[in-house]
Design an enzyme around this catalytic site. Structure first.
Site, PDB file in Angstrom:
ATOM      1  N   PRO A  35       0.929  -1.328  -0.044  1.00  0.00           N
ATOM      2  CA  PRO A  35       0.127   0.117   0.064  1.00  0.00           C
ATOM      3  C   PRO A  35       0.854   1.226  -0.038  1.00  0.00           C
ATOM      4  CG  PRO A  35       0.183  -0.937   2.336  1.00  0.00           C
ATOM      5  CD  PRO A  35       0.577  -1.975   1.297  1.00  0.00           C
ATOM      6  N   ASP A  58       3.255   1.345 -12.014  1.00  0.00           N
ATOM      7  CA  ASP A  58       2.284   2.656 -12.162  1.00  0.00           C
ATOM      8  C   ASP A  58       2.403   3.605 -11.064  1.00  0.00           C
ATOM      9  OD1 ASP A  58      -0.228  -0.286 -11.388  1.00  0.00           O
ATOM     10  OD2 ASP A  58       1.105   1.040  -9.858  1.00  0.00           O
ATOM     11  N   LYS A  80      -1.092   6.943 -15.332  1.00  0.00           N
ATOM     12  CA  LYS A  80      -1.819   7.860 -16.263  1.00  0.00           C
ATOM     13  C   LYS A  80      -1.729   9.268 -15.669  1.00  0.00           C
ATOM     14  CE  LYS A  80      -5.479   4.589 -16.905  1.00  0.00           C
ATOM     15  NZ  LYS A  80      -4.818   3.553 -16.325  1.00  0.00           N
ATOM     16  N   GLY A 111       0.766  -1.362  -7.195  1.00  0.00           N
ATOM     17  CA  GLY A 111       0.349  -0.948  -5.922  1.00  0.00           C
ATOM     18  C   GLY A 111      -0.728  -1.975  -5.416  1.00  0.00           C
ATOM     19  N   GLY A 112      -0.470  -2.272  -3.823  1.00  0.00           N
ATOM     20  CA  GLY A 112      -1.108  -3.531  -3.068  1.00  0.00           C
ATOM     21  C   GLY A 112      -0.869  -4.774  -3.643  1.00  0.00           C
ATOM     22  N   ASP A 113      -1.886  -5.391  -4.097  1.00  0.00           N
ATOM     23  CA  ASP A 113      -1.757  -6.831  -4.656  1.00  0.00           C
ATOM     24  C   ASP A 113      -2.088  -6.846  -6.182  1.00  0.00           C
ATOM     25  OD1 ASP A 113      -1.852  -9.930  -3.700  1.00  0.00           O
ATOM     26  OD2 ASP A 113      -3.412  -9.485  -5.376  1.00  0.00           O
ATOM     27  N   ILE A 116      -5.898  -7.703  -6.994  1.00  0.00           N
ATOM     28  CA  ILE A 116      -7.101  -7.236  -6.274  1.00  0.00           C
ATOM     29  C   ILE A 116      -7.148  -5.569  -7.017  1.00  0.00           C
ATOM     30  CG2 ILE A 116      -8.074  -5.839  -4.286  1.00  0.00           C
ATOM     31  CD1 ILE A 116      -7.779  -9.024  -3.779  1.00  0.00           C
ATOM     32  N   THR A 141      -2.800  -5.917   0.281  1.00  0.00           N
ATOM     33  CA  THR A 141      -3.764  -4.719  -0.598  1.00  0.00           C
ATOM     34  C   THR A 141      -4.086  -3.773   0.556  1.00  0.00           C
ATOM     35  OG1 THR A 141      -5.646  -4.815  -1.700  1.00  0.00           O
ATOM     36  CG2 THR A 141      -5.881  -6.210   0.245  1.00  0.00           C
ATOM     37  N   ALA A 142      -4.600  -2.671  -0.065  1.00  0.00           N
ATOM     38  CA  ALA A 142      -4.970  -1.403   0.692  1.00  0.00           C
ATOM     39  C   ALA A 142      -5.725  -1.621   1.724  1.00  0.00           C
ATOM     40  CB  ALA A 142      -5.452  -0.213  -0.274  1.00  0.00           C
ATOM     41  N   MET A 194     -11.709   2.698  -5.047  1.00  0.00           N
ATOM     42  CA  MET A 194     -11.935   3.675  -6.165  1.00  0.00           C
ATOM     43  C   MET A 194     -13.291   3.975  -5.827  1.00  0.00           C
ATOM     44  SD  MET A 194     -10.204   1.657  -9.485  1.00  0.00           S
ATOM     45  CE  MET A 194     -10.513   0.006  -8.674  1.00  0.00           C
TER      46      MET A 194
HETATM   47  N1  SAH Z   1      -3.988  -3.161  -6.331  1.00  0.00           N
HETATM   48  C1  SAH Z   1      -4.471  -2.369  -5.374  1.00  0.00           C
HETATM   49  C2  SAH Z   1      -5.824  -1.402  -5.883  1.00  0.00           C
HETATM   50  C3  SAH Z   1      -5.880  -0.699  -6.979  1.00  0.00           C
HETATM   51  S1  SAH Z   1      -7.026   0.188  -7.279  1.00  0.00           S
HETATM   52  C4  SAH Z   1      -4.484  -2.814  -4.030  1.00  0.00           C
HETATM   53  O1  SAH Z   1      -4.378  -4.108  -3.970  1.00  0.00           O
HETATM   54  O2  SAH Z   1      -4.468  -2.312  -3.185  1.00  0.00           O
HETATM   55  C5  SAH Z   1      -6.612   1.670  -6.884  1.00  0.00           C
HETATM   56  C6  SAH Z   1      -7.297   1.801  -5.564  1.00  0.00           C
HETATM   57  O3  SAH Z   1      -6.818   1.395  -4.489  1.00  0.00           O
HETATM   58  C7  SAH Z   1      -7.543   3.445  -5.340  1.00  0.00           C
HETATM   59  O4  SAH Z   1      -8.278   4.156  -5.918  1.00  0.00           O
HETATM   60  C8  SAH Z   1      -7.845   3.270  -3.733  1.00  0.00           C
HETATM   61  O5  SAH Z   1      -9.106   3.058  -3.545  1.00  0.00           O
HETATM   62  C9  SAH Z   1      -7.211   2.102  -3.375  1.00  0.00           C
HETATM   63  N2  SAH Z   1      -5.756   2.468  -2.771  1.00  0.00           N
HETATM   64  C10 SAH Z   1      -4.624   1.807  -3.282  1.00  0.00           C
HETATM   65  N3  SAH Z   1      -3.564   2.162  -2.423  1.00  0.00           N
HETATM   66  C11 SAH Z   1      -4.432   2.855  -1.271  1.00  0.00           C
HETATM   67  C12 SAH Z   1      -4.043   3.432  -0.085  1.00  0.00           C
HETATM   68  N4  SAH Z   1      -2.521   3.432  -0.009  1.00  0.00           N
HETATM   69  N5  SAH Z   1      -4.767   4.003   0.786  1.00  0.00           N
HETATM   70  C13 SAH Z   1      -5.885   3.929   0.346  1.00  0.00           C
HETATM   71  N6  SAH Z   1      -6.545   3.405  -0.678  1.00  0.00           N
HETATM   72  C14 SAH Z   1      -5.583   2.897  -1.612  1.00  0.00           C
END
Ligand code: SAH
Length: 276
Positions: A35, A58, A80, A111-113, A116, A141-142, A194
Site C-alpha cells: 500500500p 504504475d 496515467k 500498488g497493493g496486490d 485485487i 492490499t490497501a 476507487m
Molecule cells: N491493487 C491495489 C488496488 C488498485 S485500485 C491494492 O491491492 O491495493 C486503486 C485504488 O486502490 C485506489 O483508488 C484506492 O481506492 C485504493 N488504494 C490503493 N492504495 C491505497 C492506499 N495506500 N490508501 C488507500 N487506498 C488505496
C-alpha cells in the site's frame, strides 16, 4: 561408455541451433508493492525487484520502493498522467511480453496486490498466450493496511462475519453496478476501492437497500503512507466525509468499524524504532 564433456554438449547444441548461442528465456513477475510503506513489501517482492532488468510500474508505487531495483534496471512508468501519453492496457500487455521475449527479467510493479483491482489477471493472460513465463508475487492490499492503521478489524466476532471487496469505479457519469441487497446485509464489512468520488450515491444505495444509516464507516486516504488520513463516520455521513478527501482512498463500511480510530499517520516505523 564415456559421457560427453560439458563443452562437447555445448558444441552439439550450437550445431543444432545453427551456430547461435541459445538466449535464456525472460520472464514477467507481477509483483505487489503493497500500500505504500516500503516496510510492507514482502521479502519475495524485494528479491524480484533486485533481480529486475526492466521495471514497469504504475503511479501508486513510491520512489523509495523503485530505488530497490538495481541502478542499471530500466524503469518505465505507465502511470496515467494528463501531460503525456497514457498507455492502454493492451500496450502494457504487449510491452511486458516483448521485453520477456527479448530475454529480459521484467518486474511489473503494482500498488497493493496485483490481483485485487490491479488488472494483473489480464497481464497474466497475455503472458500465457505468448508462452512467456509469468510469476505472481502477492502484496498487502490497501484494505489490510487501512484496517490495521485504524485499529479496526475487517472481520470481528459478533459484528463482521464476512468482508467483501468491491470497486466503486464505473463508466463516466454512471453509478457502480453492484449487488446492493447483499452489500446491505448487517454484520458484514464492505470495502470499496476507487469509490471516493462515488461516496454519495454508494451511501444512498446502501441505505435504500436497508443498511442502517448509523452503521459505522471510515474513509482512509493514503493508508500506510506518511500522509495517511482517516475519517471515522457512519453510512449517513459518508458523502460529507468523502468531500474533504482527495484519494487514493478506501471507503470501509461495517459494524466492526466502531473500533476505528480517527487521525493522521503515526508514521513511526518498526525499523526506526529498532534503530533508536
Ligand atoms: N491493487 C491495489 C488496488 C488498485 S485500485 C491494492 O491491492 O491495493 C486503486 C485504488 O486502490 C485506489 O483508488 C484506492 O481506492 C485504493 N488504494 C490503493 N492504495 C491505497 C492506499 N495506500 N490508501 C488507500 N487506498 C488505496
Amino acid at each position: 561408455m564415456r559421457h560427453p564433456s560439458d563443452s562437447q554438449r555445448r558444441a552439439d547444441r550450437l550445431v543444432v541451433l545453427g551456430g547461435k548461442p541459445p538466449r535464456a528465456p525472460g520472464a514477467v513477475w507481477l509483483v505487489g508493492a503493497g500500500p505504500g510503506d516500503p516496510e510492507l513489501l514482502t521479502i519475495k517482492a524485494l528479491k524480484a525487484l533486485q533481480g529486475a532488468q526492466v521495471v514497469v510500474h504504475d503511479g501508486l508505487v513510491s520512489d523509495e520502493i523503485l530505488d530497490l531495483a538495481p541502478a542499471g534496471a530500466r524503469r518505465i512508468s505507465v502511470a496515467k498522467r494528463k501531460s503525456r501519453h497514457t498507455y492502454s492496457q493492451g500496450e502494457i500487455n504487449r510491452m511486458l511480453v516483448a521485453f520477456a521475449l527479448e530475454g529480459l527479467n521484467v518486474v511489473r510493479l503494482k500498488g497493493g496486490d496485483p490481483f485485487i483491482f490491479g488488472r494483473g489477471g489480464e497481464e497474466l493472460e497475455a503472458c500465457r498466450e505468448a508462452g512467456v513465463a509469468c510469476h505472481v508475487v502477492p502484496g498487502v492490499t490497501a484494505a489490510l493496511a487501512a484496517s490495521a492503521s485504524a485499529g479496526a478489524p475487517l472481520t470481528h466476532r459478533g459484528s463482521a462475519q464476512a468482508v467483501t471487496f468491491v470497486t466503486g469505479h464505473a463508466a463516466k457519469g454512471a453509478e457502480p453496478d453492484l449487488d446492493w441487497t447483499s452489500l446491505a446485509r448487517p454484520n458484514h464489512t464492505v470495502v470499496i476501492y476507487m469509490g471516493l468520488s462515488m461516496a454519495a450515491p454508494i451511501a444512498a444505495r446502501l441505505m435504500a437497500a436497508g443498511r442502517d444509516p448509523a452503521t459505522p464507516a471510515m474513509i482512509v486516504e493514503n493508508a500506510s503512507r506518511a500522509d495517511e488520513r482517516r475519517v471515522v463516520t457512519t453510512v449517513a455521513g459518508l458523502a460529507e466525509a468523502a468531500a474533504a478527501l482527495g484519494g487514493p482512498a478506501l471507503l470501509v463500511i461495517g459494524e466492526a468499524m466502531a473500533l476505528a480510530r480517527e487521525g493522521e499517520a503515526e508514521n513511526e516505523t518498526l525499523l526506526k524504532e529498532a534503530r533508536a
